[in-house]
Design a protein around this motif. Sequence first.
Motif, PDB file in Angstrom:
ATOM      1  N   GLN A   4     -42.692  19.594 -25.260  1.00 31.45           N
ATOM      2  CA  GLN A   4     -42.844  20.705 -26.194  1.00 31.45           C
ATOM      3  C   GLN A   4     -41.681  21.686 -26.022  1.00 31.45           C
ATOM      4  N   TYR A  43     -44.148  20.097 -30.755  1.00 33.67           N
ATOM      5  CA  TYR A  43     -45.475  20.330 -30.205  1.00 33.67           C
ATOM      6  C   TYR A  43     -46.377  19.118 -30.344  1.00 33.67           C
ATOM      7  N   ALA A  52     -47.797  14.659 -34.700  1.00 30.88           N
ATOM      8  CA  ALA A  52     -48.373  14.757 -36.035  1.00 30.88           C
ATOM      9  C   ALA A  52     -47.782  15.927 -36.806  1.00 30.88           C
ATOM     10  N   SER A  53     -46.698  16.505 -36.283  1.00 29.26           N
ATOM     11  CA  SER A  53     -46.164  17.722 -36.878  1.00 29.26           C
ATOM     12  C   SER A  53     -45.618  17.510 -38.276  1.00 29.26           C
ATOM     13  N   ARG A  73     -52.255  22.957 -22.898  1.00 27.54           N
ATOM     14  CA  ARG A  73     -51.722  22.720 -24.226  1.00 27.54           C
ATOM     15  C   ARG A  73     -50.785  21.514 -24.233  1.00 27.54           C
ATOM     16  N   GLU A 131     -51.800  17.722 -24.774  1.00 25.69           N
ATOM     17  CA  GLU A 131     -52.100  17.164 -26.104  1.00 25.69           C
ATOM     18  C   GLU A 131     -50.985  16.222 -26.539  1.00 25.69           C
ATOM     19  N   ARG A 159     -51.897  22.665 -44.847  1.00 28.55           N
ATOM     20  CA  ARG A 159     -51.625  21.692 -43.795  1.00 28.55           C
ATOM     21  C   ARG A 159     -50.547  22.185 -42.834  1.00 28.55           C
ATOM     22  N   SER A 188     -51.009  22.716 -38.939  1.00 28.52           N
ATOM     23  CA  SER A 188     -50.281  21.893 -37.973  1.00 28.52           C
ATOM     24  C   SER A 188     -49.491  22.770 -36.996  1.00 28.52           C
ATOM     25  N   GLY A 245     -50.341  23.038 -33.031  1.00 23.74           N
ATOM     26  CA  GLY A 245     -49.249  22.723 -32.112  1.00 23.74           C
ATOM     27  C   GLY A 245     -49.123  23.766 -31.019  1.00 23.74           C
ATOM     28  N   GLN A 246     -49.368  25.014 -31.372  1.00 24.67           N
ATOM     29  CA  GLN A 246     -49.288  26.091 -30.385  1.00 24.67           C
ATOM     30  C   GLN A 246     -50.568  26.195 -29.573  1.00 24.67           C
ATOM     31  N   GLY A 247     -51.466  25.244 -29.773  1.00 25.89           N
ATOM     32  CA  GLY A 247     -52.671  25.217 -28.956  1.00 25.89           C
ATOM     33  C   GLY A 247     -53.843  25.999 -29.517  1.00 25.89           C
ATOM     34  N   HIS A 307     -54.693  29.790 -23.638  1.00 28.97           N
ATOM     35  CA  HIS A 307     -54.409  28.752 -22.638  1.00 28.97           C
ATOM     36  C   HIS A 307     -53.236  29.143 -21.747  1.00 28.97           C
TER      37      HIS A 307
END
Lengths: 639, 85
Positions: free
Chosen positions: A8, A58, A61-62, A93, A96, B31, B35, B39-41, B65
């Motif tokens: 990430q 990240y 699936a981005s 995090r 994932e 979307r 997303s 991604g940033q949790g 987190h």
Amino acid sequence: MRIALVGQPNCGKSTLFNRVAGYKSLSANYPSTTCEPTTSPVALDGQTFELVDMPGFYSLASTEPDEVCTIKNFSDRKPDLLINVIDASALGRSLELTLEITELGIPFLVCLNMMDEAQRKGVVIDSAHLARDLEVPVVATTASSGKGVAELFRAALAVTQAPVHRQGTFFMSADVEGAISELSSHIPSAVAAQTGISARLMAIRLLEPDDELIARLPDQPALLDAAAQLRQHLEQTHGRPSDVVLSSERHALALNLFEHVAKVRRSSAPTVTQSLDRFVMHPYWGPALLLLTLIVFFSLVFGVGHLLETPLLSGFERLGQYLARLLPRHSLWASIAGGLVQGLAGGIGMVLPYLLPFFVLLALLEDVGYIPRIAVLMDSALHRIGLHGKAIIPFVLGYGCTVPAVMSLRLLESSRDRLVGGLLVNLIPCAARTTIIFALVGFYLGPGPALGFYALNLLVVVTVGRLLFHLLPEATPGMVLEVPSYKAPALKSLLNKVWYRIKEFIVIAWPILIVGSIALSLLEYFDLAGLINRALAPFTRTLLGLPAEVGITLISGLLRKELAIAMLGQALGTTQIDTVMSSTQLVVYTAFSVYYVPCLATLAMLQKVIGLRQTIGVALATTVIATLLALGLRLILGW
Amino acid sequence: MVTEKKAMTSTTLEILTQGQQATILEIRGGRSIRSRLSGQGLHPGDHIRVVQSSHLGGPIVIEIHDVTTAIGRGMASAVEVEVIR
């Protein structure tokens, strides 16, 4: 053999890469500094391999452009081994992405980086336990100090020699798994083989849905139909979009794994970062500190730059005189040599003295972690011109040199933002444009009008920004930016970063400067200046009311902005420019030469970052803006 | 009854104030927003703490987190939360 670092943003991949690859990649204490994969051969224990530093993302699936490009790179040229770099202080995090990597079917191992930072946050990780659960080697490192780095690459080489075959799969909830396995059964084996991913991964991507994968399967209507039905079913039973269902499942698995392998001892006392941020990101103190920082920053850049520039330029002057004595007077060779020295003097003597302190201070701000905080502070102001907080980075850079500013445009996610940023950043007076403003307006008309130029500049940037906001209204989804903890900068990595940036500037800009400079000398040698001046006269003399002789200087300004003014004395035949140009003419000339087409080095970089068509657009737009502004000033100040 | 209680305390991330803690209920929006936030949790059920509230239309800074993240106001309004305290 290709080994790729994946992870990430801001997990320390580039720092790790730099440790072994000899400082080629750019790292900073803000996310996404690496935008194109950097590759370097690495030799360890008598073995060599190719190490690739992938841009951070990240999730697989981005939907963000940079990240999608990274994932594409994956399928185009698969690495033999992945090193999944994890920020240990954000393990929950980060796992994932690790879980997504387990589905890729490429051998990998885990690098638990930033262990020192995790310790500070009170996160204790049992790496042996993590290795058992993931069925891959886990090596703990602190890349910034080099701790564990050699062990990591030894472990990596060991994996390539004796690949680990993971047995287990991290299963999601029963109904999601049901959908995955049912869809997998619809995937013909030939199709899975052709896309290079497992049927399970393909099923997951189709359920998400991954639009790019779907676009690659136009001849599989039955499969896409089945995927659509299963997706609809998932969305109905969960009451959420299927991408949220899948990412929540992965999130739950990751948190579960995290709780298995890590213990968090939270202290009630705020950390240093938390205490500092109360002040640094405070609604009133924050901007005050930012202003103070910028004042100190630019005073230092110009102070040090000026100190270095004077002796360097006189050195080049002596070199030029020496060559002139050596070569036959008025010969072609003397002219070429003169151009060469001019080119070198420009790159080394005029730009580098400012670029060097600028890069050092910038690297300092970056490594400490101040830049993302500036982005937070500036977000709402930049929204008024349709950009978000991250765009402040290219703007700040732009006051030094437009070339690195353009490079940093890659921080912005959408191509629309990059185009808007690309145009606006070219309106910011870089060190060279500042030279013009100070040498003409400042020197002949006084410091007041020179500062007025900066006020006017802000007005121009805001006006053009607002205009672009209306012309290209595509609303940015807004900013999401990780704000990392403050870090004490490490001198060695700081200096290496400065060197890397200077090198990039040298490689792109110097050849252009030298060739252009020689071309200019040849124009002079063959006495073509008059021809150019006459050709430009309808524009320079009739429209802008300037002496026709300035035409040639505008051509040289294309090469390097400050060259316009260096050539001005020569073109007008006097160093007392105010004797041949009126105040209005001085202002009009300065305005035009500051704003019209960016210099060649900038154009070359811009083309790399935003593409050729957009670069041509920026060049045209800046010329129009420069002309309108010059005309406007001419009308206001009188003929 | 439960739904009634939710409706009373649920709000969006955008308007939380400094020091408040909350649980994410739902992430709305398109979307690309979903997303980027996941991604940033940020996921439904996650616990967050506000480090710096949004002021003058600026971003809100939260801790989630163990990571500090700044989220632009527009995106923050897409995150539905339930305030804990």
